[in-house]
Design a protein around this motif. Structure first.
Motif, short mmCIF file in Angstrom:
data_model
loop_
_atom_site.label_atom_id
_atom_site.label_comp_id
_atom_site.label_asym_id
_atom_site.label_seq_id
_atom_site.Cartn_x
_atom_site.Cartn_y
_atom_site.Cartn_z
N GLY A 15 -2.10 9.19 0.06
CA GLY A 15 -3.27 8.61 -0.59
C GLY A 15 -3.49 7.18 -0.15
O GLY A 15 -2.59 6.54 0.40
N VAL A 16 -4.71 6.69 -0.38
CA VAL A 16 -5.09 5.33 0.03
C VAL A 16 -5.75 4.63 -1.15
O VAL A 16 -6.78 5.10 -1.66
N VAL A 17 -5.17 3.51 -1.58
CA VAL A 17 -5.81 2.73 -2.64
C VAL A 17 -6.90 1.87 -2.00
O VAL A 17 -6.62 1.06 -1.11
N CYS A 18 -8.13 2.08 -2.41
CA CYS A 18 -9.24 1.30 -1.86
C CYS A 18 -10.31 1.17 -2.95
O CYS A 18 -10.11 1.66 -4.06
N VAL A 19 -11.41 0.48 -2.64
CA VAL A 19 -12.35 0.22 -3.73
C VAL A 19 -13.78 0.65 -3.38
O VAL A 19 -14.38 0.13 -2.44
N GLN A 20 -14.24 1.65 -4.12
CA GLN A 20 -15.63 2.10 -3.98
C GLN A 20 -16.48 1.28 -4.95
O GLN A 20 -15.98 0.39 -5.62
N ASN A 21 -17.79 1.59 -5.01
CA ASN A 21 -18.62 0.90 -6.00
C ASN A 21 -19.13 1.90 -7.02
O ASN A 21 -19.15 3.11 -6.77
N SER A 22 -19.53 1.39 -8.20
CA SER A 22 -20.01 2.31 -9.24
C SER A 22 -21.38 2.86 -8.83
O SER A 22 -22.06 2.27 -7.99
N LYS A 40 4.57 9.84 -2.75
CA LYS A 40 5.72 9.08 -2.25
C LYS A 40 5.36 8.17 -1.08
O LYS A 40 6.12 7.29 -0.70
N ARG A 41 4.23 8.45 -0.44
CA ARG A 41 3.82 7.64 0.73
C ARG A 41 2.39 7.17 0.50
O ARG A 41 1.48 7.99 0.35
N LEU A 42 2.22 5.85 0.47
CA LEU A 42 0.94 5.32 0.03
C LEU A 42 0.49 4.17 0.91
O LEU A 42 1.30 3.34 1.36
N LEU A 43 -0.83 4.09 1.16
CA LEU A 43 -1.43 2.92 1.80
C LEU A 43 -2.24 2.18 0.74
O LEU A 43 -3.03 2.80 0.03
N VAL A 44 -2.02 0.87 0.65
CA VAL A 44 -2.86 0.07 -0.25
C VAL A 44 -3.67 -0.91 0.59
O VAL A 44 -3.12 -1.63 1.44
N ILE A 45 -4.99 -0.93 0.37
CA ILE A 45 -5.87 -1.92 1.02
C ILE A 45 -6.20 -2.97 -0.04
O ILE A 45 -6.58 -2.61 -1.15
N GLY A 46 -6.05 -4.25 0.30
CA GLY A 46 -6.37 -5.24 -0.74
C GLY A 46 -6.38 -6.67 -0.23
O GLY A 46 -6.08 -6.94 0.93
N VAL A 47 -6.75 -7.57 -1.14
CA VAL A 47 -6.80 -9.01 -0.82
C VAL A 47 -5.54 -9.70 -1.35
O VAL A 47 -4.76 -9.10 -2.09
#
Ligand code: FAD
Ligand code: SF4
Ligand code: SF4
Length: 397
Positions: free
Chosen positions: A111-118, A162-169
Protein backbone atom coordinates in the motif's frame (compact mmCIF):
# COMPACT_ATOMS: atom_id res chain seq x y z
CA UNK A 1 3.19 -7.92 32.12
CA UNK A 2 3.69 -4.72 30.09
CA UNK A 3 2.04 -4.62 26.69
CA UNK A 4 4.17 -4.60 23.53
CA UNK A 5 1.79 -2.02 22.11
CA UNK A 6 1.12 0.48 24.92
CA UNK A 7 -0.10 2.99 22.32
CA UNK A 8 -3.22 0.93 21.67
CA UNK A 9 -4.52 2.02 25.07
CA UNK A 10 -4.16 5.71 24.13
CA UNK A 11 -7.05 7.62 22.60
CA UNK A 12 -6.95 9.77 19.48
CA UNK A 13 -7.90 13.41 20.00
CA UNK A 14 -11.26 14.63 18.72
CA UNK A 15 -10.98 16.57 15.43
CA UNK A 16 -11.25 20.12 16.76
CA UNK A 17 -9.57 19.73 20.13
CA UNK A 18 -6.34 21.57 20.90
CA UNK A 19 -3.22 19.63 19.92
CA UNK A 20 -0.23 19.09 22.23
CA UNK A 21 1.94 21.38 20.06
CA UNK A 22 -0.76 24.08 20.46
CA UNK A 23 -0.57 26.86 17.83
CA UNK A 24 2.53 25.27 16.28
CA UNK A 25 0.67 22.07 15.33
CA UNK A 26 1.00 21.33 11.61
CA UNK A 27 -1.92 18.88 11.69
CA UNK A 28 0.37 16.01 10.64
CA UNK A 29 -2.29 13.51 11.72
CA UNK A 30 -0.38 11.62 14.45
CA UNK A 31 -2.72 12.94 17.16
CA UNK A 32 -5.74 11.66 15.22
CA UNK A 33 -4.55 8.13 16.12
CA UNK A 34 -3.60 6.16 19.22
CA UNK A 35 0.05 6.88 18.30
CA UNK A 36 -0.58 10.14 20.15
CA UNK A 37 0.86 8.04 22.99
CA UNK A 38 4.32 8.96 21.60
CA UNK A 39 3.59 12.60 20.81
CA UNK A 40 6.16 14.09 23.17
CA UNK A 41 9.04 12.38 21.41
CA UNK A 42 7.48 12.26 17.94
CA UNK A 43 6.05 15.72 17.30
CA UNK A 44 8.40 17.89 15.22
CA UNK A 45 7.29 20.96 17.18
CA UNK A 46 7.71 19.49 20.67
CA UNK A 47 11.00 17.62 20.23
CA UNK A 48 13.35 18.63 17.42
CA UNK A 49 15.66 15.65 16.87
CA UNK A 50 16.54 15.68 13.19
CA UNK A 51 20.17 14.63 13.76
CA UNK A 52 19.22 11.55 15.86
CA UNK A 53 16.58 10.50 13.36
CA UNK A 54 19.01 11.04 10.47
CA UNK A 55 21.27 8.46 12.11
CA UNK A 56 18.36 6.06 12.47
CA UNK A 57 17.22 6.52 8.84
CA UNK A 58 20.55 6.98 7.02
CA UNK A 59 23.07 5.52 9.52
CA UNK A 60 24.70 8.93 9.95
CA UNK A 61 23.73 12.54 10.51
CA UNK A 62 24.63 15.21 7.98
CA UNK A 63 28.19 16.47 7.71
CA UNK A 64 27.86 20.13 8.70
CA UNK A 65 31.25 20.94 7.20
CA UNK A 66 30.20 19.71 3.75
CA UNK A 67 28.53 22.69 2.02
CA UNK A 68 25.93 20.62 0.10
CA UNK A 69 25.07 18.43 3.12
CA UNK A 70 24.70 21.49 5.33
CA UNK A 71 21.97 22.76 3.00
CA UNK A 72 20.39 19.64 1.53
CA UNK A 73 20.99 16.97 4.20
CA UNK A 74 22.49 13.46 3.99
CA UNK A 75 22.65 12.30 0.39
CA UNK A 76 24.62 9.97 -1.84
CA UNK A 77 23.43 11.43 -5.14
CA UNK A 78 21.68 14.53 -6.46
CA UNK A 79 20.38 14.89 -10.05
CA UNK A 80 17.94 16.82 -12.21
CA UNK A 81 15.35 14.66 -13.98
CA UNK A 82 12.05 14.77 -15.79
CA UNK A 83 9.69 12.14 -17.07
CA UNK A 84 9.98 11.52 -20.80
CA UNK A 85 6.19 11.25 -20.76
CA UNK A 86 4.90 13.53 -18.01
CA UNK A 87 1.76 12.47 -16.15
CA UNK A 88 -1.03 14.90 -17.10
CA UNK A 89 -2.28 16.84 -14.09
CA UNK A 90 0.75 16.02 -11.88
CA UNK A 91 2.42 18.86 -9.97
CA UNK A 92 5.54 18.71 -12.17
CA UNK A 93 6.25 15.70 -14.38
CA UNK A 94 4.83 13.11 -11.98
CA UNK A 95 8.03 11.38 -10.83
CA UNK A 96 6.54 10.88 -7.34
CA UNK A 97 3.39 9.17 -8.63
CA UNK A 98 5.41 7.08 -11.12
CA UNK A 99 7.72 5.70 -8.42
CA UNK A 100 4.75 4.85 -6.19
CA UNK A 101 2.98 3.05 -9.06
CA UNK A 102 6.11 1.05 -9.94
CA UNK A 103 6.58 -0.01 -6.31
CA UNK A 104 3.02 -1.25 -6.11
CA UNK A 105 3.08 -2.98 -9.51
CA UNK A 106 6.30 -4.82 -8.71
CA UNK A 107 5.00 -5.98 -5.32
CA UNK A 108 7.62 -4.09 -3.30
CA UNK A 109 4.83 -2.64 -1.18
CA UNK A 110 1.23 -3.57 -0.40
CA UNK A 111 0.00 0.00 0.00
CA UNK A 112 0.96 3.65 -0.47
CA UNK A 113 0.06 6.44 1.95
CA UNK A 114 -0.73 9.50 -0.16
CA UNK A 115 -3.23 12.34 -0.20
CA UNK A 116 -6.21 12.72 -2.50
CA UNK A 117 -8.68 15.60 -2.32
CA UNK A 118 -12.28 15.57 -1.13
CA UNK A 119 -15.07 15.41 -3.75
CA UNK A 120 -16.36 18.88 -2.91
CA UNK A 121 -13.06 20.78 -2.77
CA UNK A 122 -9.99 20.21 -4.95
CA UNK A 123 -7.68 21.66 -2.27
CA UNK A 124 -9.14 19.79 0.74
CA UNK A 125 -6.68 17.00 1.59
CA UNK A 126 -7.95 13.44 2.09
CA UNK A 127 -5.19 11.01 3.13
CA UNK A 128 -5.64 7.41 1.91
CA UNK A 129 -3.79 4.10 1.71
CA UNK A 130 -3.74 3.53 -2.05
CA UNK A 131 -3.73 -0.09 -3.18
CA UNK A 132 -4.08 0.41 -6.94
CA UNK A 133 -2.28 2.62 -9.52
CA UNK A 134 -5.58 4.47 -10.09
CA UNK A 135 -5.76 5.42 -6.42
CA UNK A 136 -2.16 6.70 -6.55
CA UNK A 137 -2.91 8.75 -9.67
CA UNK A 138 -5.96 10.24 -7.95
CA UNK A 139 -3.53 11.64 -5.34
CA UNK A 140 -1.27 13.40 -7.89
CA UNK A 141 -0.74 17.19 -7.66
CA UNK A 142 -0.06 19.18 -4.46
CA UNK A 143 -2.78 19.85 -1.97
CA UNK A 144 -1.19 23.15 -0.86
CA UNK A 145 -2.63 22.92 2.65
CA UNK A 146 -1.70 21.24 5.92
CA UNK A 147 -2.57 17.59 5.47
CA UNK A 148 -3.08 14.99 8.24
CA UNK A 149 -1.29 12.19 6.33
CA UNK A 150 -0.48 10.23 9.50
CA UNK A 151 -4.15 9.98 10.44
CA UNK A 152 -4.23 6.65 8.55
CA UNK A 153 -1.59 5.01 10.79
CA UNK A 154 -4.18 3.05 12.77
CA UNK A 155 -5.61 1.73 9.50
CA UNK A 156 -2.12 0.58 8.48
CA UNK A 157 -1.78 -1.50 11.62
CA UNK A 158 -5.32 -2.88 11.33
CA UNK A 159 -4.82 -3.83 7.67
CA UNK A 160 -1.96 -6.14 8.61
CA UNK A 161 0.25 -4.66 5.84
CA UNK A 162 3.93 -5.39 6.28
CA UNK A 163 5.46 -3.42 3.40
CA UNK A 164 4.46 0.20 3.01
CA UNK A 165 5.41 3.34 1.07
CA UNK A 166 4.63 6.68 2.70
CA UNK A 167 4.68 9.90 0.64
CA UNK A 168 4.86 13.05 2.74
CA UNK A 169 6.40 16.38 3.74
CA UNK A 170 9.02 17.02 6.44
CA UNK A 171 6.90 17.42 9.59
CA UNK A 172 4.88 14.30 8.77
CA UNK A 173 8.01 12.29 8.07
CA UNK A 174 9.73 13.39 11.29
CA UNK A 175 6.79 12.06 13.35
CA UNK A 176 6.62 8.94 11.19
CA UNK A 177 10.32 8.13 11.71
CA UNK A 178 9.91 8.60 15.46
CA UNK A 179 7.20 5.90 15.62
CA UNK A 180 8.49 3.75 12.73
CA UNK A 181 9.56 0.84 14.96
CA UNK A 182 6.13 0.69 16.63
CA UNK A 183 4.25 0.15 13.36
CA UNK A 184 5.00 -3.57 13.10
CA UNK A 185 6.22 -3.25 9.48
CA UNK A 186 8.87 -5.38 7.78
CA UNK A 187 9.84 -2.56 5.46
CA UNK A 188 8.95 1.11 5.32
CA UNK A 189 9.86 3.20 2.26
CA UNK A 190 9.69 6.98 2.54
CA UNK A 191 9.31 9.22 -0.51
CA UNK A 192 9.41 12.88 0.45
CA UNK A 193 8.92 16.26 -1.19
CA UNK A 194 10.41 19.54 0.01
CA UNK A 195 7.81 21.78 1.64
CA UNK A 196 7.57 25.40 2.72
CA UNK A 197 5.00 28.15 3.39
CA UNK A 198 2.07 25.84 3.88
CA UNK A 199 -1.32 27.12 4.98
CA UNK A 200 -4.62 26.03 6.50
CA UNK A 201 -7.52 25.70 4.06
CA UNK A 202 -8.79 29.13 5.21
CA UNK A 203 -5.30 30.62 4.80
CA UNK A 204 -5.13 29.24 1.25
CA UNK A 205 -8.36 31.01 0.40
CA UNK A 206 -6.96 34.30 1.65
CA UNK A 207 -3.72 33.78 -0.30
CA UNK A 208 -5.60 33.04 -3.54
CA UNK A 209 -7.94 35.97 -3.06
CA UNK A 210 -5.13 38.45 -2.38
CA UNK A 211 -2.83 37.22 -5.15
CA UNK A 212 -4.70 35.75 -8.13
CA UNK A 213 -6.97 37.55 -10.60
CA UNK A 214 -9.45 34.63 -10.48
CA UNK A 215 -9.10 32.68 -7.21
CA UNK A 216 -12.04 30.36 -7.84
CA UNK A 217 -10.58 28.87 -11.04
CA UNK A 218 -7.04 28.09 -9.80
CA UNK A 219 -6.29 24.36 -10.13
CA UNK A 220 -2.55 24.37 -9.44
CA UNK A 221 0.16 26.81 -8.43
CA UNK A 222 3.90 26.84 -7.75
CA UNK A 223 6.52 29.37 -6.61
CA UNK A 224 8.80 29.09 -9.65
CA UNK A 225 12.52 29.58 -10.20
CA UNK A 226 11.76 32.63 -12.39
CA UNK A 227 10.72 34.46 -9.18
CA UNK A 228 7.05 34.37 -10.13
CA UNK A 229 4.10 32.38 -8.86
CA UNK A 230 2.53 30.48 -11.75
CA UNK A 231 -1.20 29.92 -11.27
CA UNK A 232 -2.77 27.43 -13.68
CA UNK A 233 -6.49 28.07 -14.20
CA UNK A 234 -9.30 25.67 -15.17
CA UNK A 235 -9.16 26.80 -18.81
CA UNK A 236 -5.42 25.97 -18.97
CA UNK A 237 -4.28 29.61 -18.94
CA UNK A 238 -1.25 30.49 -16.80
CA UNK A 239 -1.15 33.64 -14.68
CA UNK A 240 2.29 34.82 -13.46
CA UNK A 241 2.62 37.04 -10.38
CA UNK A 242 6.10 38.25 -9.33
CA UNK A 243 7.15 37.29 -5.76
CA UNK A 244 8.29 40.87 -5.26
CA UNK A 245 4.79 42.18 -5.89
CA UNK A 246 3.16 39.95 -3.26
CA UNK A 247 1.11 41.88 -0.76
CA UNK A 248 3.44 40.91 2.08
CA UNK A 249 1.72 43.24 4.54
CA UNK A 250 -1.59 41.36 4.05
CA UNK A 251 0.02 37.97 3.73
CA UNK A 252 2.22 38.16 6.80
CA UNK A 253 0.12 35.82 8.88
CA UNK A 254 -1.35 33.74 6.11
CA UNK A 255 1.24 30.97 6.52
CA UNK A 256 0.55 28.52 9.36
CA UNK A 257 2.62 29.16 12.54
CA UNK A 258 3.99 25.59 12.16
CA UNK A 259 5.40 26.49 8.75
CA UNK A 260 6.82 29.77 10.05
CA UNK A 261 8.78 27.66 12.58
CA UNK A 262 9.81 24.84 10.25
CA UNK A 263 13.44 24.13 9.35
CA UNK A 264 12.96 20.85 7.52
CA UNK A 265 12.40 22.36 4.10
CA UNK A 266 14.29 19.56 2.31
CA UNK A 267 12.69 16.62 4.12
CA UNK A 268 15.84 15.36 5.81
CA UNK A 269 14.49 11.98 6.88
CA UNK A 270 12.98 10.65 3.62
CA UNK A 271 14.87 7.94 1.71
CA UNK A 272 14.33 9.83 -1.56
CA UNK A 273 13.28 13.46 -2.07
CA UNK A 274 11.68 14.78 -5.25
CA UNK A 275 11.25 18.54 -5.61
CA UNK A 276 12.14 21.12 -8.26
CA UNK A 277 14.01 24.03 -6.74
CA UNK A 278 17.61 22.81 -7.31
CA UNK A 279 16.96 22.03 -10.99
CA UNK A 280 16.67 24.09 -14.18
CA UNK A 281 13.17 25.31 -15.02
CA UNK A 282 10.88 22.45 -16.13
CA UNK A 283 13.04 19.77 -14.49
CA UNK A 284 12.69 18.07 -11.12
CA UNK A 285 15.38 17.90 -8.46
CA UNK A 286 16.14 14.57 -6.84
CA UNK A 287 18.09 13.80 -3.67
CA UNK A 288 18.96 10.15 -3.06
CA UNK A 289 19.59 9.97 0.67
CA UNK A 290 20.37 6.27 1.16
CA UNK A 291 20.34 2.82 -0.50
CA UNK A 292 16.58 2.47 -0.08
CA UNK A 293 16.17 5.75 -1.95
CA UNK A 294 18.45 4.46 -4.72
CA UNK A 295 16.39 1.27 -5.00
CA UNK A 296 13.27 3.42 -5.42
CA UNK A 297 14.75 5.74 -8.05
CA UNK A 298 16.21 2.82 -10.05
CA UNK A 299 12.66 1.56 -10.64
CA UNK A 300 11.86 4.52 -12.93
CA UNK A 301 15.30 5.28 -14.44
CA UNK A 302 14.18 4.07 -17.88
CA UNK A 303 11.23 6.55 -17.82
CA UNK A 304 13.45 9.58 -17.12
CA UNK A 305 15.69 12.08 -18.89
CA UNK A 306 18.42 13.11 -16.46
CA UNK A 307 21.22 15.68 -16.22
CA UNK A 308 23.72 16.68 -13.54
CA UNK A 309 22.71 19.47 -11.15
CA UNK A 310 24.21 22.91 -11.81
CA UNK A 311 24.70 26.10 -9.79
CA UNK A 312 25.06 29.69 -10.97
CA UNK A 313 24.94 33.22 -9.54
CA UNK A 314 25.22 34.59 -6.02
CA UNK A 315 22.22 34.66 -3.72
CA UNK A 316 23.59 36.36 -0.63
CA UNK A 317 22.94 40.01 -1.38
CA UNK A 318 19.39 39.31 -2.57
CA UNK A 319 18.69 37.32 0.60
CA UNK A 320 20.05 40.09 2.85
CA UNK A 321 17.94 42.73 1.09
CA UNK A 322 14.87 40.49 1.22
CA UNK A 323 15.19 40.08 5.01
CA UNK A 324 14.63 43.76 5.77
CA UNK A 325 12.07 44.27 2.98
CA UNK A 326 9.98 41.39 4.34
CA UNK A 327 10.38 42.60 7.90
CA UNK A 328 9.09 46.04 6.98
CA UNK A 329 6.22 44.51 4.97
CA UNK A 330 7.32 46.36 1.82
CA UNK A 331 5.12 45.84 -1.25
CA UNK A 332 6.53 47.05 -4.52
CA UNK A 333 4.20 48.46 -7.16
CA UNK A 334 3.45 45.70 -9.63
CA UNK A 335 5.39 47.20 -12.57
CA UNK A 336 8.56 47.58 -10.48
CA UNK A 337 8.06 44.07 -9.16
CA UNK A 338 7.75 42.72 -12.73
CA UNK A 339 10.89 44.53 -13.80
CA UNK A 340 12.87 43.29 -10.81
CA UNK A 341 11.66 39.78 -11.49
CA UNK A 342 12.97 39.97 -15.06
CA UNK A 343 16.35 41.37 -13.99
CA UNK A 344 16.80 38.80 -11.25
CA UNK A 345 15.75 36.05 -13.64
CA UNK A 346 18.52 37.10 -16.07
CA UNK A 347 21.36 37.56 -13.59
CA UNK A 348 20.06 35.84 -10.45
CA UNK A 349 20.79 32.53 -8.75
CA UNK A 350 20.08 29.36 -10.73
CA UNK A 351 19.99 25.62 -9.95
CA UNK A 352 21.42 24.78 -6.53
CA UNK A 353 22.08 28.47 -5.86
CA UNK A 354 18.36 29.15 -6.30
CA UNK A 355 17.62 26.34 -3.80
CA UNK A 356 20.06 27.97 -1.35
CA UNK A 357 18.38 31.36 -1.99
CA UNK A 358 15.03 29.89 -1.04
CA UNK A 359 16.39 28.02 2.00
CA UNK A 360 18.25 31.11 3.29
CA UNK A 361 15.23 33.38 2.80
CA UNK A 362 12.87 31.01 4.63
CA UNK A 363 15.25 30.01 7.43
CA UNK A 364 16.08 33.64 8.30
CA UNK A 365 12.38 34.58 8.29
CA UNK A 366 11.46 31.52 10.39
CA UNK A 367 14.33 32.07 12.82
CA UNK A 368 13.02 35.58 13.49
CA UNK A 369 9.49 34.24 13.89
CA UNK A 370 10.55 31.71 16.55
CA UNK A 371 12.79 34.25 18.27
CA UNK A 372 9.97 36.77 18.53
CA UNK A 373 7.05 34.47 19.24
CA UNK A 374 8.54 31.49 21.08
CA UNK A 375 11.91 32.67 22.44
CA UNK A 376 11.96 29.87 25.02
CA UNK A 377 11.99 27.31 22.16
CA UNK A 378 14.65 28.94 19.99
CA UNK A 379 17.73 27.10 21.25
CA UNK A 380 16.37 23.54 21.13
CA UNK A 381 13.94 23.92 18.22
CA UNK A 382 16.32 25.33 15.60
CA UNK A 383 18.61 22.55 14.34
CA UNK A 384 22.35 23.20 14.26
CA UNK A 385 22.46 23.23 10.43
CA UNK A 386 19.83 25.98 10.35
CA UNK A 387 21.69 28.03 12.97
CA UNK A 388 24.78 27.93 10.75
CA UNK A 389 22.81 28.96 7.66
CA UNK A 390 21.06 31.84 9.45
CA UNK A 391 24.39 32.90 11.02
CA UNK A 392 25.59 34.12 7.59
CA UNK A 393 23.18 37.07 7.69
CA UNK A 394 22.60 40.20 9.69
CA UNK A 395 19.14 39.98 11.24
CA UNK A 396 16.97 42.78 12.64
CA UNK A 397 16.06 42.53 16.36
P1 FAD B 1 2.94 14.21 -8.26
O1 FAD B 1 3.19 12.97 -9.05
O2 FAD B 1 1.93 15.20 -8.71
O3 FAD B 1 2.57 13.72 -6.76
C1 FAD B 1 2.42 14.62 -5.70
C2 FAD B 1 2.38 13.82 -4.40
O4 FAD B 1 2.39 14.75 -3.31
C3 FAD B 1 1.15 12.96 -4.24
O5 FAD B 1 1.56 11.62 -4.10
C4 FAD B 1 0.48 13.44 -2.95
O6 FAD B 1 0.14 12.35 -2.12
C5 FAD B 1 1.56 14.28 -2.27
N1 FAD B 1 1.02 15.47 -1.60
C6 FAD B 1 0.26 16.43 -2.17
N2 FAD B 1 -0.04 17.39 -1.27
C7 FAD B 1 0.53 17.01 -0.10
C8 FAD B 1 0.56 17.57 1.21
N3 FAD B 1 -0.05 18.73 1.49
N4 FAD B 1 1.23 16.90 2.19
C9 FAD B 1 1.86 15.73 1.90
N5 FAD B 1 1.88 15.16 0.69
C10 FAD B 1 1.21 15.78 -0.30
N6 FAD B 1 9.47 21.52 -3.95
C11 FAD B 1 10.52 22.36 -4.05
O7 FAD B 1 11.52 22.02 -4.68
N7 FAD B 1 10.50 23.59 -3.44
C12 FAD B 1 9.43 24.03 -2.72
O8 FAD B 1 9.44 25.14 -2.19
C13 FAD B 1 8.31 23.16 -2.57
N8 FAD B 1 7.23 23.53 -1.82
C14 FAD B 1 6.20 22.64 -1.66
C15 FAD B 1 5.12 22.99 -0.82
C16 FAD B 1 4.08 22.06 -0.60
C17 FAD B 1 2.96 22.45 0.33
C18 FAD B 1 4.11 20.77 -1.21
C19 FAD B 1 3.02 19.76 -0.93
C20 FAD B 1 5.17 20.43 -2.04
C21 FAD B 1 6.21 21.36 -2.29
N9 FAD B 1 7.30 21.03 -3.13
C22 FAD B 1 8.37 21.89 -3.23
C23 FAD B 1 7.32 19.76 -3.89
C24 FAD B 1 6.88 19.95 -5.37
O9 FAD B 1 5.92 20.97 -5.49
C25 FAD B 1 6.27 18.65 -5.96
O10 FAD B 1 5.31 18.14 -5.06
C26 FAD B 1 7.30 17.57 -6.18
O11 FAD B 1 8.31 18.04 -7.01
C27 FAD B 1 6.66 16.32 -6.79
O12 FAD B 1 6.13 16.61 -8.06
P2 FAD B 1 5.53 15.39 -8.94
O13 FAD B 1 4.99 15.93 -10.22
O14 FAD B 1 6.56 14.30 -9.01
O15 FAD B 1 4.33 14.95 -7.95
FE1 SF4 C 1 0.21 16.09 17.02
FE2 SF4 C 1 1.31 16.25 14.60
FE3 SF4 C 1 0.11 18.38 15.70
FE4 SF4 C 1 2.42 17.52 16.67
S1 SF4 C 1 2.09 18.35 14.60
S2 SF4 C 1 0.65 18.12 17.86
S3 SF4 C 1 2.24 15.29 16.40
S4 SF4 C 1 -0.89 16.43 15.08
FE1 SF4 D 1 5.13 20.72 7.63
FE2 SF4 D 1 7.17 22.39 7.37
FE3 SF4 D 1 5.61 21.87 5.28
FE4 SF4 D 1 4.67 23.32 7.24
S1 SF4 D 1 6.38 23.88 5.89
S2 SF4 D 1 3.60 21.60 6.26
S3 SF4 D 1 5.64 22.39 9.02
S4 SF4 D 1 6.98 20.44 6.36
Amino acid sequence: MTSLFPHKKAKALKPNSRRPAKELCSECGLCDTYYIHYVKEACAFITQQIDTLEEQAHQRSRNLDHPDELYFGVHQDMIAARKQQPIPGAQWTGIVSSIAIEMLNRGLVEGVVCVQNSKEDRFQPMPVIARTPEEILAARVNKPTLSPNLSILEQVEKSGMKRLLVIGVGCQIQALRAVEKKLGLEKLYVLGTPCVDNVTRAGLQKFLETTSRSPQTVVHYEFMQDFRIHFTHEDGSIEKVPFFGLKTNQLKDVFAPSCMSCFDYVNSLADLVVGYMGAPFGWQWILVRNNTGKEMLDLVQDQLDTQPVMSQGNRQEAVQQGISAYDKGVTLPMWVAKMMGVVIDKIGPKGLEYARFSIDSHFTRNYLFVKRNHPEKLEAHVPEFAKRIVGQYKLPE
